[in-house]
Design an enzyme around this catalytic site. Structure first.
Site, PDB file in Angstrom:
ATOM      1  N   GLY A  93    -109.270 -74.943  -3.152  1.00 12.49           N
ATOM      2  CA  GLY A  93    -109.548 -74.346  -4.464  1.00 12.49           C
ATOM      3  C   GLY A  93    -110.560 -73.172  -4.545  1.00 12.49           C
ATOM      4  O   GLY A  93    -111.349 -73.112  -3.522  1.00 12.49           O
ATOM      5  N   GLY A  95    -113.897 -71.909  -6.904  1.00 10.87           N
ATOM      6  CA  GLY A  95    -114.834 -72.128  -7.839  1.00 10.87           C
ATOM      7  C   GLY A  95    -115.491 -71.188  -8.329  1.00 10.87           C
ATOM      8  O   GLY A  95    -115.181 -70.050  -8.050  1.00 10.87           O
ATOM      9  N   GLY A  98    -117.534 -69.683  -5.120  1.00  9.47           N
ATOM     10  CA  GLY A  98    -117.117 -69.809  -3.806  1.00  9.47           C
ATOM     11  C   GLY A  98    -115.720 -70.448  -3.444  1.00  9.47           C
ATOM     12  O   GLY A  98    -115.048 -70.537  -4.308  1.00  9.47           O
ATOM     13  N   VAL A 100    -113.156 -73.414  -1.290  1.00 11.32           N
ATOM     14  CA  VAL A 100    -113.301 -74.762  -0.621  1.00 11.32           C
ATOM     15  C   VAL A 100    -112.032 -74.902   0.289  1.00 11.32           C
ATOM     16  O   VAL A 100    -110.813 -74.669  -0.108  1.00 11.32           O
ATOM     17  CB  VAL A 100    -113.293 -75.933  -1.624  1.00 11.32           C
ATOM     18  CG1 VAL A 100    -113.465 -77.434  -0.874  1.00 11.32           C
ATOM     19  CG2 VAL A 100    -114.485 -75.834  -2.649  1.00 11.32           C
ATOM     20  N   LYS A 114    -117.057 -76.168   1.562  1.00 11.84           N
ATOM     21  CA  LYS A 114    -117.506 -75.274   0.386  1.00 11.84           C
ATOM     22  C   LYS A 114    -118.121 -74.294   1.010  1.00 11.84           C
ATOM     23  O   LYS A 114    -119.338 -74.119   1.261  1.00 11.84           O
ATOM     24  CB  LYS A 114    -118.068 -76.050  -0.591  1.00 11.84           C
ATOM     25  CG  LYS A 114    -118.291 -75.316  -1.799  1.00 11.84           C
ATOM     26  CD  LYS A 114    -119.087 -76.060  -2.946  1.00 11.84           C
ATOM     27  CE  LYS A 114    -119.196 -75.363  -4.401  1.00 11.84           C
ATOM     28  NZ  LYS A 114    -119.500 -76.163  -5.412  1.00 11.84           N
ATOM     29  N   ASP A 209    -121.568 -79.657 -15.913  1.00  5.58           N
ATOM     30  CA  ASP A 209    -120.070 -79.034 -15.915  1.00  5.58           C
ATOM     31  C   ASP A 209    -119.118 -80.053 -15.606  1.00  5.58           C
ATOM     32  O   ASP A 209    -118.181 -79.860 -14.742  1.00  5.58           O
ATOM     33  CB  ASP A 209    -120.210 -78.161 -14.740  1.00  5.58           C
ATOM     34  CG  ASP A 209    -118.979 -76.915 -14.845  1.00  5.58           C
ATOM     35  OD1 ASP A 209    -118.379 -76.794 -15.913  1.00  5.58           O
ATOM     36  OD2 ASP A 209    -118.628 -76.251 -13.967  1.00  5.58           O
TER      37      ASP A 209
END
Length: 259
Positions: A93, A95, A98, A100, A114, A209
């Site tokens: 994924g 983010g 950055g 992952v 990450k 978040d």
């Protein structure tokens, strides 16, 4: 005469008495039950002692983990090898700060790496915030940090790998679905994580978040809250106002993301 229950010596033409034999037989049965009960009790005590020892051992290991004494340092080279040089095929994924990647360490452990994009504004601060928070929290519904790798040109966190991905994938994919029981269990997991962050430590932590993409599911579909890049420690009176406008795209109130 006529008393069939009468017994005595055969020389007097009485039937043989079986009272003594019956008593011996009953005593044998009682002795067998007593020995069996003693064996079961001994095994039960031994099992409880083993269980207590294992529980004590787990607690000690947890304390060692919290102190960081057993954390294994992981180099940039190891991360590069684990992710096949950050191959897009291992990308899990993207983010706010950055990417992952899925990685496999040299001893076979699956991890999530990450990697922070240091060219983005706030990436250094996000890395520091996650390190500060994740090193001081331990809960079954929070993502566990395994190690980190940091220098002036590269910063990454090595986290536990969650094979079932994010909650967002399960909510918005045609190929995945959640039953009502699974949804309730996930909501309970997230609520317990939030309660721990807010009330479980000396300093309350506000995630800021919480959203489906920041909730990961392990092999047993247990939810783990992740991504503390903009989280806040409420150590001062003005920290509450600092959390009011923090969030990223996709954020929803904690009680709404499973509806």
């Amino acid at each position: 005469m006529g008393n069939k229950g009468l017994c005595g010596a055969p020389c007097f033409h009485f039937s043989e008495c079986k009272i003594e034999k019956s008593r011996k037989w009953n005593a044998h049965i009682v002795l067998t039950y007593i020995l069996s009960a003693a064996i079961v009790a001994t095994l039960l005590v031994a099992f409880l002692c083993i269980l207590k020892f294992r529980k004590h051992k787990v607690v000690n290991n947890s304390e060692v983990d919290q102190s960081g004494a057993r954390w294994r340092r992981i180099s940039y080279y190891e991360i590069q090898q684990a992710t096949d040089r950050f191959n897009d095929g291992n990308l899990l994924g993207v983010g706010s700060f950055g990417r992952v990647y899925k990685g496999v360490l040299s001893y076979g452990t699956n991890v999530a790496v990450k990697v922070f994009n240091l060219g983005l504004e706030g990436a250094f601060r996000s890395f520091d915030a996650e390190c500060e928070i994740l090193r001081s929290v331990r809960h079954r519904n929070l993502t566990k940090i395994i190690s980190s790798c940091s220098n002036m040109d590269f910063k990454a966190l090595i986290l536990s790998y969650m094979p079932n991905g994010s909650l967002e994938r399960w909510l918005h994919s045609e190929h995945h679905g959640l039953s009502m029981i699974q949804r309730l269990n996930i909501m309970i997991d997230v609520a317990e994580a939030m309660d721990y962050l807010h009330n479980g430590g000396s300093v309350p932590i506000i995630h800021c978040d919480l959203k489906p993409s920041n909730i990961l599911l392990d092999e047993d579909m247990v939810a783990h809250v992740t991504d503390f890049g903009i989280a806040k420690l409420l150590s001062g009176d003005d920290s509450i106002t600092q959390t009011m406008n923090l969030a990223t795209i996709g954020y929803m109130a904690p009680g709404e993301f499973l509806i």
